[in-house]
Design a protein around this motif. Structure first.
Motif, mmCIF file in Angstrom:
data_model
loop_
_atom_site.group_PDB
_atom_site.id
_atom_site.type_symbol
_atom_site.label_atom_id
_atom_site.label_comp_id
_atom_site.label_asym_id
_atom_site.label_seq_id
_atom_site.Cartn_x
_atom_site.Cartn_y
_atom_site.Cartn_z
ATOM 1 N N GLY A 97 0.690 -1.325 0.057
ATOM 2 C CA GLY A 97 0.056 0.020 -0.013
ATOM 3 C C GLY A 97 0.771 1.234 0.021
ATOM 4 O O GLY A 97 0.699 2.292 -0.672
ATOM 5 N N LYS A 98 1.790 1.227 1.019
ATOM 6 C CA LYS A 98 2.930 2.533 0.732
ATOM 7 C C LYS A 98 3.503 2.692 -0.520
ATOM 8 O O LYS A 98 3.661 3.741 -0.843
ATOM 9 C CB LYS A 98 3.823 2.248 2.105
ATOM 10 C CG LYS A 98 4.766 3.602 2.193
ATOM 11 C CD LYS A 98 5.929 3.192 3.075
ATOM 12 C CE LYS A 98 6.718 4.458 3.298
ATOM 13 N NZ LYS A 98 7.653 3.993 4.475
ATOM 14 N N TYR A 215 13.359 6.145 -0.696
ATOM 15 C CA TYR A 215 12.480 5.752 -1.859
ATOM 16 C C TYR A 215 12.865 4.435 -2.218
ATOM 17 O O TYR A 215 11.931 3.320 -2.659
ATOM 18 C CB TYR A 215 12.541 6.667 -2.867
ATOM 19 C CG TYR A 215 11.727 7.960 -2.865
ATOM 20 C CD1 TYR A 215 10.815 8.230 -2.183
ATOM 21 C CD2 TYR A 215 12.306 9.116 -3.575
ATOM 22 C CE1 TYR A 215 9.933 9.316 -1.938
ATOM 23 C CE2 TYR A 215 11.713 10.240 -3.615
ATOM 24 C CZ TYR A 215 10.768 10.571 -2.699
ATOM 25 O OH TYR A 215 9.996 11.707 -2.552
ATOM 26 N N VAL A 216 14.020 4.168 -2.419
ATOM 27 C CA VAL A 216 14.385 2.739 -2.786
ATOM 28 C C VAL A 216 14.114 1.668 -1.925
ATOM 29 O O VAL A 216 13.509 0.653 -2.170
ATOM 30 C CB VAL A 216 15.985 2.522 -3.061
ATOM 31 C CG1 VAL A 216 16.562 1.207 -3.505
ATOM 32 C CG2 VAL A 216 16.240 3.552 -4.389
ATOM 33 N N THR A 217 14.111 1.888 -0.774
ATOM 34 C CA THR A 217 13.915 0.941 0.419
ATOM 35 C C THR A 217 12.227 0.599 0.214
ATOM 36 O O THR A 217 11.785 -0.348 0.411
ATOM 37 C CB THR A 217 14.295 1.442 1.756
ATOM 38 O OG1 THR A 217 15.681 1.762 1.770
ATOM 39 C CG2 THR A 217 13.821 0.418 2.847
ATOM 40 N N THR A 218 11.374 1.822 0.130
ATOM 41 C CA THR A 218 10.212 1.480 -0.121
ATOM 42 C C THR A 218 9.543 0.587 -1.276
ATOM 43 O O THR A 218 8.695 -0.003 -1.105
ATOM 44 C CB THR A 218 9.323 2.909 -0.186
ATOM 45 O OG1 THR A 218 9.581 3.784 0.789
ATOM 46 C CG2 THR A 218 8.061 2.869 -0.579
ATOM 47 N N LEU A 219 10.313 1.039 -2.344
ATOM 48 C CA LEU A 219 9.853 0.037 -3.563
ATOM 49 C C LEU A 219 10.538 -1.280 -3.398
ATOM 50 O O LEU A 219 9.584 -2.264 -3.850
ATOM 51 C CB LEU A 219 10.527 0.507 -4.551
ATOM 52 C CG LEU A 219 10.053 2.158 -5.052
ATOM 53 C CD1 LEU A 219 10.784 2.371 -6.283
ATOM 54 C CD2 LEU A 219 8.635 2.096 -5.623
ATOM 55 N N GLN A 220 11.776 -1.578 -2.782
ATOM 56 C CA GLN A 220 12.001 -2.968 -2.369
ATOM 57 C C GLN A 220 11.130 -3.742 -1.519
ATOM 58 O O GLN A 220 10.789 -4.984 -1.748
ATOM 59 C CB GLN A 220 13.647 -2.773 -1.909
ATOM 60 C CG GLN A 220 14.514 -2.517 -3.004
ATOM 61 C CD GLN A 220 15.872 -2.468 -2.375
ATOM 62 O OE1 GLN A 220 16.066 -1.968 -1.020
ATOM 63 N NE2 GLN A 220 16.840 -2.263 -3.108
ATOM 64 N N ALA A 221 10.642 -2.903 -0.472
ATOM 65 C CA ALA A 221 9.812 -3.482 0.485
ATOM 66 C C ALA A 221 8.381 -3.875 -0.175
ATOM 67 O O ALA A 221 8.027 -4.897 -0.144
ATOM 68 C CB ALA A 221 9.640 -2.785 1.592
ATOM 69 N N MET A 222 8.011 -3.038 -1.072
ATOM 70 C CA MET A 222 6.579 -3.216 -1.968
ATOM 71 C C MET A 222 6.941 -4.430 -2.924
ATOM 72 O O MET A 222 6.000 -5.459 -2.833
ATOM 73 C CB MET A 222 6.400 -2.167 -2.757
ATOM 74 C CG MET A 222 5.113 -2.198 -3.467
ATOM 75 S SD MET A 222 4.986 -0.659 -4.946
ATOM 76 C CE MET A 222 6.263 -1.319 -6.113
ATOM 77 N N ASP A 223 8.057 -4.459 -3.523
ATOM 78 C CA ASP A 223 8.251 -5.680 -4.496
ATOM 79 C C ASP A 223 8.250 -6.968 -3.565
ATOM 80 O O ASP A 223 7.497 -7.744 -4.212
ATOM 81 C CB ASP A 223 9.523 -5.409 -5.311
ATOM 82 C CG ASP A 223 9.910 -6.620 -6.190
ATOM 83 O OD1 ASP A 223 8.925 -6.887 -6.915
ATOM 84 O OD2 ASP A 223 10.977 -7.182 -6.090
ATOM 85 N N THR A 224 9.048 -7.042 -2.493
ATOM 86 C CA THR A 224 9.169 -8.264 -1.741
ATOM 87 C C THR A 224 7.621 -8.628 -1.404
ATOM 88 O O THR A 224 7.217 -10.009 -1.344
ATOM 89 C CB THR A 224 10.062 -8.182 -0.530
ATOM 90 O OG1 THR A 224 11.490 -7.668 -0.981
ATOM 91 C CG2 THR A 224 10.026 -9.329 0.344
#
Length: 341
Positions: A97-98, A215-224
């Motif tokens: 969601g984030k 931003y990268v951390t957010t996207l990586q968590a989203m993808d995982t």
């Protein structure tokens, strides 16, 4: 007296080159520039810039089509509204969601980074060729020190012998330095370095670099969470296998399926770029302070040219005065013999 003054000026010009380069900490700053350009050179190739542009197009299409097409279709199958579907996903899978919520903002940031780099490619390659394409930037220090020591040695030697030749050599040294800076296009290259620094300076600000890492951390968590939890969970709600859901997405929403498939590789490349930026903040700050923090890089040319012009002026004056003195020193008897001949 004129000859002595010219020799002193020659020594001063040489000392300015040496002292100026060392006082401005050129050895440390030029090493930082080499570290910076070596780190970013792969990112400024045609292929790397084309890949980053393609990555952003794929990511943007994925984000747009997921919200506008895939989410409404999935919501319809689950008999809820698109807003209810997205809210449910965000509640069950907060990282997803984030990421979906921030994705437009994140893509906007990295689009700015990509367009900035693409627009500065020519300036980067010009700046990367200081002093020449085949020599590292650290050579700049020696381009000050070696002529500087040479000029000081000539000035000192002129007090003891070759009073006409020494100033002439100093003048030639000055001409040589000026011509060299023009031949290797120092003015154009330093202007390119200033344009490059002005354009990318905001990206190397600590706040911006930190934001990029978040931003990268957010996207990586989203993808995982998306691949390991959300999609399998959604497949269960739809009473299909994860593979069947993937096949359905690929058939009905190919851009969404492509985005899901390529997202890990895209994030890997973005992560590498962000790591390079964060790892070179100090190098950029040092390189951006050439010759000093308050002076543009184009002033490096004047650091070469002004002492070189002084060498030419002082050397030519000293050589001319030495020639006149030599003529004046001819004995009167010799002059009379020449006149009577």
């Amino acid at each position: 007296m004129v000859r002595k003054i010219s020799l002193v000026l020659i020594i001063i010009a040489g000392a300015f080159w040496v002292a100026g380069a060392l006082a401005a900490d050129y050895p440390k700053k030029t090493q930082a520039v080499d570290n910076l350009t070596n780190s970013f050179r792969p990112a400024f190739t045609d292929s790397a810039l084309a890949q980053s542009a393609a990555d952003l197009r794929t990511s943007k299409t994925f984000a747009d089509d997921f919200r506008a097409k895939a989410a409404p279709a999935l919501a319809q199958q689950l008999k809820v509204t698109p807003d209810q579907f997205l809210a449910s996903v965000a509640q069950q899978y907060p990282a997803v969601g984030k990421g979906l919520t921030q994705l437009p903002q994140i893509l906007g940031y990295f689009t700015t980074v990509q367009t900035t780099m693409a627009g500065q490619q020519h300036n980067f390659h010009q700046a990367d060729a200081i002093p020449t394409k085949s020599l590292p930037n650290t050579t700049v220090t020696w381009l000050f020190v070696i002529p500087g020591i040479t000029a000081m040695a000539l000035g000192v030697a002129g007090f003891f012998f070759w009073r006409r030749v020494i100033p002439a050599l100093a003048a030639l040294l000055g001409v040589g330095v000026i011509l060299t800076t023009l031949v290797i296009s120092t003015p154009a290259k330093t202007r390119a370095a200033d344009r490059l620094n002005d354009a990318v300076r905001p990206l190397f600000a600590t706040q911006s670099a930190t934001q990029a890492r978040e931003y990268v951390t957010t996207l990586q968590a989203m993808d995982t969470q998306l691949t390991q939890q959300a999609l399998p969970g959604l497949a269960g709600q739809l009473h299909v296998t994860p593979q069947q859901l993937t096949t359905t997405l690929a058939t009905n929403f190919p851009t969404v399926a492509t985005g899901l498939q390529q997202l890990p590789a895209i994030l890997g490349r973005i992560d590498a770029l962000v790591s390079t930026v964060n790892g070179n903040i100090h190098n950029f700050q040092l390189g951006d302070a050439l010759p000093t923090k308050d002076l543009a890089t184009t002033n490096v040319e004047w650091q070469f040219a002004i002492p070189a012009a002084l060498l030419v002026l002082a050397g030519a004056t000293g050589a001319a005065f030495g020639l006149r003195r030599r003529t004046d020193d001819v004995p009167a008897s010799v002059s009379g013999i020449v006149a009577n001949a």
